[in-house]
Design a protein around this motif. Structure first.
Motif, mmCIF file in Angstrom:
data_model
loop_
_atom_site.group_PDB
_atom_site.id
_atom_site.type_symbol
_atom_site.label_atom_id
_atom_site.label_comp_id
_atom_site.label_asym_id
_atom_site.label_seq_id
_atom_site.Cartn_x
_atom_site.Cartn_y
_atom_site.Cartn_z
ATOM 1 N N MET B 1 37.606 4.262 59.405
ATOM 2 C CA MET B 1 36.204 3.315 58.621
ATOM 3 C C MET B 1 36.393 3.367 56.640
ATOM 4 S SD MET B 1 34.064 1.780 60.391
ATOM 5 C CE MET B 1 33.259 1.868 61.693
ATOM 6 N N TYR B 2 35.904 1.937 56.462
ATOM 7 C CA TYR B 2 35.537 1.874 55.022
ATOM 8 C C TYR B 2 34.617 2.360 54.980
ATOM 9 C CZ TYR B 2 40.586 0.780 54.988
ATOM 10 O OH TYR B 2 42.578 0.680 54.801
ATOM 11 N N PHE B 3 34.152 2.983 53.593
ATOM 12 C CA PHE B 3 32.370 2.723 53.008
ATOM 13 C C PHE B 3 32.306 1.668 51.756
ATOM 14 C CE2 PHE B 3 28.302 3.262 52.840
ATOM 15 C CZ PHE B 3 27.528 4.149 52.197
ATOM 16 N N VAL B 4 31.820 1.430 51.468
ATOM 17 C CA VAL B 4 31.523 -0.268 50.889
ATOM 18 C C VAL B 4 30.752 -0.318 50.045
ATOM 19 C CG1 VAL B 4 32.610 -2.214 49.454
ATOM 20 C CG2 VAL B 4 34.117 -1.074 51.733
ATOM 21 N N LYS B 5 30.085 -0.221 48.308
ATOM 22 C CA LYS B 5 29.638 -0.368 47.813
ATOM 23 C C LYS B 5 29.537 -1.358 46.998
ATOM 24 C CE LYS B 5 28.502 4.400 47.009
ATOM 25 N NZ LYS B 5 27.791 5.649 45.988
ATOM 26 N N VAL B 6 29.053 -2.434 46.913
ATOM 27 C CA VAL B 6 28.492 -3.414 46.456
ATOM 28 C C VAL B 6 27.829 -4.194 45.288
ATOM 29 C CG1 VAL B 6 29.182 -6.426 46.962
ATOM 30 C CG2 VAL B 6 29.813 -4.851 47.964
ATOM 31 N N TYR B 7 27.857 -4.647 43.933
ATOM 32 C CA TYR B 7 26.988 -4.746 42.983
ATOM 33 C C TYR B 7 26.637 -6.199 42.581
ATOM 34 C CZ TYR B 7 27.852 0.371 43.040
ATOM 35 O OH TYR B 7 28.289 1.551 43.384
ATOM 36 N N VAL B 8 25.276 -6.905 42.685
ATOM 37 C CA VAL B 8 25.226 -8.405 42.146
ATOM 38 C C VAL B 8 24.314 -8.129 41.324
ATOM 39 C CG1 VAL B 8 24.809 -10.504 42.854
ATOM 40 C CG2 VAL B 8 26.220 -8.852 44.320
ATOM 41 N N THR B 9 24.706 -9.046 39.774
ATOM 42 C CA THR B 9 24.178 -9.021 38.849
ATOM 43 C C THR B 9 24.213 -10.353 38.228
ATOM 44 O OG1 THR B 9 26.173 -7.435 37.194
ATOM 45 C CG2 THR B 9 24.372 -6.251 38.596
ATOM 46 N N TYR B 10 23.019 -10.357 37.284
ATOM 47 C CA TYR B 10 22.972 -12.050 36.986
ATOM 48 C C TYR B 10 24.618 -11.519 35.519
ATOM 49 C CZ TYR B 10 18.503 -13.248 37.967
ATOM 50 O OH TYR B 10 18.288 -13.601 39.272
ATOM 51 N N LYS B 11 25.147 -12.899 35.135
ATOM 52 C CA LYS B 11 25.853 -12.841 34.243
ATOM 53 C C LYS B 11 25.052 -12.249 33.095
ATOM 54 C CE LYS B 11 28.829 -15.651 36.323
ATOM 55 N NZ LYS B 11 29.940 -16.944 36.423
ATOM 56 N N GLU B 12 25.572 -11.802 32.162
ATOM 57 C CA GLU B 12 24.810 -11.235 30.701
ATOM 58 C C GLU B 12 24.777 -13.066 30.017
ATOM 59 O OE1 GLU B 12 24.718 -8.406 28.592
ATOM 60 O OE2 GLU B 12 26.310 -7.551 30.743
ATOM 61 N N SER B 13 25.210 -13.416 30.077
ATOM 62 C CA SER B 13 24.443 -15.358 30.010
ATOM 63 C C SER B 13 23.172 -15.239 30.072
ATOM 64 C CB SER B 13 25.841 -16.141 29.380
ATOM 65 O OG SER B 13 26.213 -16.433 31.274
ATOM 66 N N VAL B 14 23.340 -14.721 31.327
ATOM 67 C CA VAL B 14 21.846 -15.576 32.002
ATOM 68 C C VAL B 14 20.375 -14.490 31.924
ATOM 69 C CG1 VAL B 14 20.646 -15.831 34.441
ATOM 70 C CG2 VAL B 14 23.154 -16.260 34.189
ATOM 71 N N LEU B 15 19.574 -15.333 31.728
ATOM 72 C CA LEU B 15 18.029 -14.313 31.239
ATOM 73 C C LEU B 15 18.245 -13.050 32.934
ATOM 74 C CD1 LEU B 15 15.982 -13.606 29.346
ATOM 75 C CD2 LEU B 15 14.337 -15.647 30.422
ATOM 76 N N ASP B 16 17.171 -12.297 32.733
ATOM 77 C CA ASP B 16 16.941 -11.386 33.428
ATOM 78 C C ASP B 16 15.571 -12.073 33.762
ATOM 79 O OD1 ASP B 16 16.533 -10.241 35.919
ATOM 80 O OD2 ASP B 16 17.974 -8.585 35.008
ATOM 81 N N PRO B 17 14.361 -12.313 34.020
ATOM 82 C CA PRO B 17 13.109 -12.446 33.604
ATOM 83 C C PRO B 17 12.629 -11.171 35.015
ATOM 84 C CG PRO B 17 13.591 -14.486 35.399
ATOM 85 C CD PRO B 17 15.222 -13.647 34.798
ATOM 86 N N GLN B 18 12.759 -10.285 35.817
ATOM 87 C CA GLN B 18 13.098 -9.892 36.857
ATOM 88 C C GLN B 18 12.852 -8.467 35.851
ATOM 89 O OE1 GLN B 18 14.416 -9.267 40.780
ATOM 90 N NE2 GLN B 18 12.517 -9.386 41.368
ATOM 91 N N GLY B 19 14.499 -8.450 35.599
ATOM 92 C CA GLY B 19 14.340 -7.475 33.967
ATOM 93 C C GLY B 19 13.792 -6.952 32.696
ATOM 94 N N GLU B 20 13.736 -8.088 32.824
ATOM 95 C CA GLU B 20 11.770 -8.037 31.152
ATOM 96 C C GLU B 20 11.075 -7.205 31.860
ATOM 97 O OE1 GLU B 20 12.651 -7.978 28.028
ATOM 98 O OE2 GLU B 20 14.144 -8.182 28.745
ATOM 99 N N ALA B 21 10.263 -7.986 33.276
ATOM 100 C CA ALA B 21 9.052 -7.700 33.331
ATOM 101 C C ALA B 21 9.360 -5.760 34.259
ATOM 102 C CB ALA B 21 9.326 -8.458 34.896
#
Lengths: 82, 82
Positions: B1-21
């Motif tokens: 069995m494998y244990f996998v972690k996946v991280y999905v984030t906005y590209k640097e060029s994309v504004l992250d309004p949630q992050g700003e909030a």
């Protein structure tokens, strides 16, 4: 400057309906080898050095804002930027 | 069995309004040392061994389902469970 990664996930005992939904979608795509899916929130911070301990700051922010400590658990990784 | 972690984030060029909030809320709590906040999705998978390469499977699932490749980028970590 510190670079901090924070992972917030449901506690093992809490049902993760989103995870179940994603697992269903993944199986519909034909990837039956995926046995368990848990979904959480992921935060990346840049933290300036200050007179406060960076770990304490991160834990306070998690406890106060990022995680619902009744249902969620969090972990974090701190790396120092060159 | 494998244990996998996946991280999905906005590209640097994309504004992250949630992050700003969230950054605003963190500053309201008095933690001014937090300079940048980016928010993303975090997935944990348990993957049974199969005749398919686990990396290929994870990348296909990310491309097809988990990440909007126009705006988001993903990374993953695979560990083999004993």
């Amino acid at each position: 400057m510190y670079f901090v990664k924070v992972y917030v996930t449901y506690k093992e005992s809490v049902l993760d309906p989103q995870g179940e939904a994603v697992k269903g979608a993944i199986h519909n795509l034909g990837y039956d080898e995926i046995k368990d899916v848990r979904i959480g929130k992921y935060f990346e911070f840049k933290v300036e050095k200050s007179d406060r301990d960076v770990e304490a700051v991160i834990e306070e922010i998690c406890d106060k804002l990022l995680a619902n400590v009744n249902m969620e658990t969090y972990s974090y990784e701190i790396t120092e930027e060159a």
